[in-house]
Motif scaffolding. Sequence first.
Motif, PDB file in Angstrom:
ATOM      1  N   ALA A   3     -47.164  28.377   2.849  1.00  0.00           N
ATOM      2  CA  ALA A   3     -45.960  28.517   2.001  1.00  0.00           C
ATOM      3  C   ALA A   3     -44.960  27.673   2.227  1.00  0.00           C
ATOM      4  CB  ALA A   3     -45.429  29.938   2.037  1.00  0.00           C
ATOM      5  N   GLN A   4     -44.411  27.207   1.218  1.00  0.00           N
ATOM      6  CA  GLN A   4     -43.428  26.128   1.217  1.00  0.00           C
ATOM      7  C   GLN A   4     -42.069  26.818   1.573  1.00  0.00           C
ATOM      8  OE1 GLN A   4     -44.366  22.990   1.561  1.00  0.00           O
ATOM      9  NE2 GLN A   4     -42.724  21.738   0.456  1.00  0.00           N
ATOM     10  N   VAL A   5     -41.235  26.367   2.904  1.00  0.00           N
ATOM     11  CA  VAL A   5     -40.288  26.900   3.123  1.00  0.00           C
ATOM     12  C   VAL A   5     -39.192  25.782   2.809  1.00  0.00           C
ATOM     13  CG1 VAL A   5     -38.698  27.735   4.982  1.00  0.00           C
ATOM     14  CG2 VAL A   5     -41.483  28.262   4.837  1.00  0.00           C
ATOM     15  N   PRO A   6     -38.042  26.296   2.111  1.00  0.00           N
ATOM     16  CA  PRO A   6     -36.942  25.299   1.596  1.00  0.00           C
ATOM     17  C   PRO A   6     -36.309  25.039   2.732  1.00  0.00           C
ATOM     18  CG  PRO A   6     -36.445  27.453   0.799  1.00  0.00           C
ATOM     19  CD  PRO A   6     -37.782  27.508   1.433  1.00  0.00           C
ATOM     20  N   SER A   7     -35.862  23.771   2.989  1.00  0.00           N
ATOM     21  CA  SER A   7     -35.123  23.404   3.930  1.00  0.00           C
ATOM     22  C   SER A   7     -33.661  23.844   4.149  1.00  0.00           C
ATOM     23  CB  SER A   7     -35.045  21.734   4.172  1.00  0.00           C
ATOM     24  OG  SER A   7     -34.239  21.301   2.935  1.00  0.00           O
ATOM     25  N   TRP A   8     -32.978  24.010   5.204  1.00  0.00           N
ATOM     26  CA  TRP A   8     -31.553  24.526   4.963  1.00  0.00           C
ATOM     27  C   TRP A   8     -30.680  23.464   4.832  1.00  0.00           C
ATOM     28  CZ3 TRP A   8     -29.350  29.035   5.663  1.00  0.00           C
ATOM     29  CH2 TRP A   8     -28.124  29.163   6.063  1.00  0.00           C
ATOM     30  N   ASP A   9     -29.632  23.759   3.968  1.00  0.00           N
ATOM     31  CA  ASP A   9     -28.645  22.894   3.401  1.00  0.00           C
ATOM     32  C   ASP A   9     -27.429  23.287   3.644  1.00  0.00           C
ATOM     33  OD1 ASP A   9     -26.642  21.570   1.850  1.00  0.00           O
ATOM     34  OD2 ASP A   9     -27.962  21.380   0.121  1.00  0.00           O
ATOM     35  N   GLU A  10     -26.792  22.828   4.649  1.00  0.00           N
ATOM     36  CA  GLU A  10     -25.636  23.316   5.440  1.00  0.00           C
ATOM     37  C   GLU A  10     -24.581  23.457   4.474  1.00  0.00           C
ATOM     38  OE1 GLU A  10     -23.521  25.263   8.267  1.00  0.00           O
ATOM     39  OE2 GLU A  10     -25.541  24.835   8.543  1.00  0.00           O
ATOM     40  N   GLU A  11     -24.373  22.237   3.834  1.00  0.00           N
ATOM     41  CA  GLU A  11     -23.165  22.415   2.962  1.00  0.00           C
ATOM     42  C   GLU A  11     -23.315  23.356   1.760  1.00  0.00           C
ATOM     43  OE1 GLU A  11     -21.766  19.099  -0.538  1.00  0.00           O
ATOM     44  OE2 GLU A  11     -22.396  18.116   1.558  1.00  0.00           O
ATOM     45  N   GLN A  12     -24.375  23.441   1.258  1.00  0.00           N
ATOM     46  CA  GLN A  12     -24.991  24.609   0.258  1.00  0.00           C
ATOM     47  C   GLN A  12     -24.532  26.074   0.735  1.00  0.00           C
ATOM     48  OE1 GLN A  12     -25.564  24.404  -3.183  1.00  0.00           O
ATOM     49  NE2 GLN A  12     -25.258  26.588  -3.253  1.00  0.00           N
ATOM     50  N   ALA A  13     -24.918  26.122   2.014  1.00  0.00           N
ATOM     51  CA  ALA A  13     -24.645  27.475   2.694  1.00  0.00           C
ATOM     52  C   ALA A  13     -23.126  27.705   2.992  1.00  0.00           C
ATOM     53  CB  ALA A  13     -25.326  27.596   4.165  1.00  0.00           C
ATOM     54  N   GLU A  14     -22.485  26.747   3.073  1.00  0.00           N
ATOM     55  CA  GLU A  14     -21.026  26.817   3.215  1.00  0.00           C
ATOM     56  C   GLU A  14     -20.549  27.450   1.805  1.00  0.00           C
ATOM     57  OE1 GLU A  14     -19.302  27.283   5.993  1.00  0.00           O
ATOM     58  OE2 GLU A  14     -21.013  27.153   7.262  1.00  0.00           O
ATOM     59  N   ARG A  15     -20.806  26.541   0.857  1.00  0.00           N
ATOM     60  CA  ARG A  15     -20.284  26.996  -0.561  1.00  0.00           C
ATOM     61  C   ARG A  15     -20.619  28.284  -0.923  1.00  0.00           C
ATOM     62  NH1 ARG A  15     -22.247  21.539  -1.662  1.00  0.00           N
ATOM     63  NH2 ARG A  15     -23.851  22.560  -2.724  1.00  0.00           N
ATOM     64  N   SER A  16     -21.928  28.605  -0.578  1.00  0.00           N
ATOM     65  CA  SER A  16     -22.388  30.135  -1.176  1.00  0.00           C
ATOM     66  C   SER A  16     -21.670  31.203  -0.190  1.00  0.00           C
ATOM     67  CB  SER A  16     -23.896  30.340  -0.567  1.00  0.00           C
ATOM     68  OG  SER A  16     -24.659  29.257  -1.294  1.00  0.00           O
ATOM     69  N   VAL A  17     -21.137  30.873   1.258  1.00  0.00           N
ATOM     70  CA  VAL A  17     -20.524  32.015   1.815  1.00  0.00           C
ATOM     71  C   VAL A  17     -18.985  32.048   1.430  1.00  0.00           C
ATOM     72  CG1 VAL A  17     -19.303  32.010   4.265  1.00  0.00           C
ATOM     73  CG2 VAL A  17     -21.807  31.898   4.001  1.00  0.00           C
ATOM     74  N   ALA A  18     -18.483  30.876   0.962  1.00  0.00           N
ATOM     75  CA  ALA A  18     -17.042  30.813   0.240  1.00  0.00           C
ATOM     76  C   ALA A  18     -17.126  31.605  -0.930  1.00  0.00           C
ATOM     77  CB  ALA A  18     -16.921  29.406  -0.067  1.00  0.00           C
ATOM     78  N   VAL A  19     -18.334  31.664  -1.751  1.00  0.00           N
ATOM     79  CA  VAL A  19     -18.471  32.551  -3.097  1.00  0.00           C
ATOM     80  C   VAL A  19     -18.542  33.954  -2.620  1.00  0.00           C
ATOM     81  CG1 VAL A  19     -19.925  32.952  -4.865  1.00  0.00           C
ATOM     82  CG2 VAL A  19     -19.231  30.702  -4.356  1.00  0.00           C
ATOM     83  N   LEU A  20     -19.317  34.245  -1.576  1.00  0.00           N
ATOM     84  CA  LEU A  20     -19.241  35.636  -1.152  1.00  0.00           C
ATOM     85  C   LEU A  20     -18.082  36.175  -0.746  1.00  0.00           C
ATOM     86  CD1 LEU A  20     -23.042  35.502   0.180  1.00  0.00           C
ATOM     87  CD2 LEU A  20     -22.339  36.587  -1.926  1.00  0.00           C
ATOM     88  N   LYS A  21     -17.272  35.428  -0.019  1.00  0.00           N
ATOM     89  CA  LYS A  21     -16.320  35.679   0.728  1.00  0.00           C
ATOM     90  C   LYS A  21     -14.994  36.059  -0.308  1.00  0.00           C
ATOM     91  CE  LYS A  21     -16.250  33.736   5.275  1.00  0.00           C
ATOM     92  NZ  LYS A  21     -15.735  32.656   6.295  1.00  0.00           N
ATOM     93  N   ALA A  22     -15.107  35.107  -1.369  1.00  0.00           N
ATOM     94  CA  ALA A  22     -14.192  35.344  -2.735  1.00  0.00           C
ATOM     95  C   ALA A  22     -14.469  36.671  -3.204  1.00  0.00           C
ATOM     96  CB  ALA A  22     -14.367  34.088  -3.313  1.00  0.00           C
TER      97      ALA A  22
END
Length: 135
Positions: A3-22
Amino acid sequence: MEAQVPSWDEEQAERSVAVLKAVADSSRYRLLWALSDRELPVSRLAELIGAHVAATSQHLAKLRAAGLVASRREGTRIYYRAAGRQVRALLECAVLVADPAESGSGGAGEAEAPAAVAQESPAGVRARHRPVAEH
């Protein structure tokens, strides 16, 4: 086949966390529901959530910083709207995660907010997905 596992994108993760916090504040969540299908001025949004205009403006600033709302000025009034259809999808996904029984209900494929938060639309048709009480 592996199975192909997507690589971790730290910048995208930070943006996603900001959205969830908002969205992790009930007033901001309710504001997004109200704005997911219409544009409203700050004064009306404050009425809908039962808060002062200043507090509502602060919530809207956090939502704007997270990229969830957009605004436009008309004279002295500022109108807000959801930044796109993906905002409504985010809210509906939160409903499904909060109530996993809904996701397997076999309904029309649309997440439904609890009955206590449903409201009548202007056309008199029962509308779902708006946990904002109209007064």
